[in-house]
Design an enzyme around this catalytic site. Sequence first.
Site, mmCIF file in Angstrom:
data_model
loop_
_atom_site.group_PDB
_atom_site.id
_atom_site.type_symbol
_atom_site.label_atom_id
_atom_site.label_comp_id
_atom_site.label_asym_id
_atom_site.label_seq_id
_atom_site.Cartn_x
_atom_site.Cartn_y
_atom_site.Cartn_z
ATOM 1 N N HIS A 35 0.849 -1.189 0.000
ATOM 2 C CA HIS A 35 0.000 0.000 0.000
ATOM 3 C C HIS A 35 0.886 1.240 0.000
ATOM 4 O O HIS A 35 0.650 2.181 -0.735
ATOM 5 C CB HIS A 35 -0.934 0.013 1.212
ATOM 6 C CG HIS A 35 -1.896 1.163 1.209
ATOM 7 N ND1 HIS A 35 -2.982 1.228 2.048
ATOM 8 C CD2 HIS A 35 -1.932 2.312 0.492
ATOM 9 C CE1 HIS A 35 -3.649 2.357 1.843
ATOM 10 N NE2 HIS A 35 -3.022 3.036 0.903
ATOM 11 N N GLU A 85 0.926 7.690 -4.055
ATOM 12 C CA GLU A 85 1.795 7.363 -2.924
ATOM 13 C C GLU A 85 3.084 8.171 -2.940
ATOM 14 O O GLU A 85 3.581 8.583 -1.894
ATOM 15 C CB GLU A 85 2.099 5.860 -2.911
ATOM 16 C CG GLU A 85 0.906 4.998 -2.538
ATOM 17 C CD GLU A 85 0.379 5.299 -1.145
ATOM 18 O OE1 GLU A 85 1.193 5.351 -0.196
ATOM 19 O OE2 GLU A 85 -0.844 5.490 -0.999
ATOM 20 N N HIS A 108 3.408 10.599 0.141
ATOM 21 C CA HIS A 108 4.341 10.073 1.142
ATOM 22 C C HIS A 108 5.799 10.060 0.682
ATOM 23 O O HIS A 108 6.693 10.428 1.427
ATOM 24 C CB HIS A 108 3.947 8.641 1.530
ATOM 25 C CG HIS A 108 2.569 8.515 2.085
ATOM 26 N ND1 HIS A 108 2.247 8.905 3.376
ATOM 27 C CD2 HIS A 108 1.417 8.036 1.532
ATOM 28 C CE1 HIS A 108 0.962 8.670 3.593
ATOM 29 N NE2 HIS A 108 0.434 8.146 2.498
#
Length: 254
Positions: A64, A117, A121
């Site tokens: 993830h 992502e 992040h």
Amino acid sequence: MVSRCVILVLVVTLIDCISPITCKNDTWDRFIFTQEWPIAVCEKANETGHKCLIPSQVNSWGIHGLWPTNGHTRGPTECHISKDFNFTMIKPLVEELQIFWPNIYADTNMSSFWKHEWEKHGRCATTLPATANEYLYFKQSLQLMKKFSASTLLKNKGILPSKTAHYRLDQIQFALMQQLGNKTVIVECTKDSATGLYMIFEVEICLDKKFNPINCYAIQDRQDNSDSGHFLRKHKSRCPRGQKAFEYPPIPKH
């Protein structure tokens, strides 16, 4: 000449620091390496109106994300300290990413998950040499998957996907902790709309900046489950507690 270079660097730095979180980009001390079970991702897709399709090459847990985190909180996120997502940068990794970090939302672009992502992040992780750019960030994530695959860790303890078997939260947590130096982990569930039962959804493993397992939550935040002698996390989770069990449904064979 030297002074001009110094001024130029300062100007570039100031331009990059366009938000408070950007200028505090290194205020994190760990990663949360999160994996998701494809069947549960499909259940989530149904909840949000997305079309789900598990690619034929996917037969295990998927990444993830690899999330820089401060203490026992979440974030920082969306740090503007590196360039936007560039698919070309990770082109050499695409074959592996499609297996271990697949986008299961069939109504979105193949790379949209990776883009999300990275921009939420990954850019925050560029202050660390091992994840200093987009390629290194995704490469490191793939290496962690080989080392900390939830499929392998659970299988090692006899916990396998099944149409009939059910598992308790403390079983899953304890099986993972035993193989991670007794470090606390986080397990999340989601509800199966077909059966009305809960199913395993995510596993979160916390790592220091050298990618060694550490506690996801403090020892004092553990409570003993007297029925099993194992530890459960005191946090709001959708996973059933105590002796209640949840599903771990297998990925359909293509």
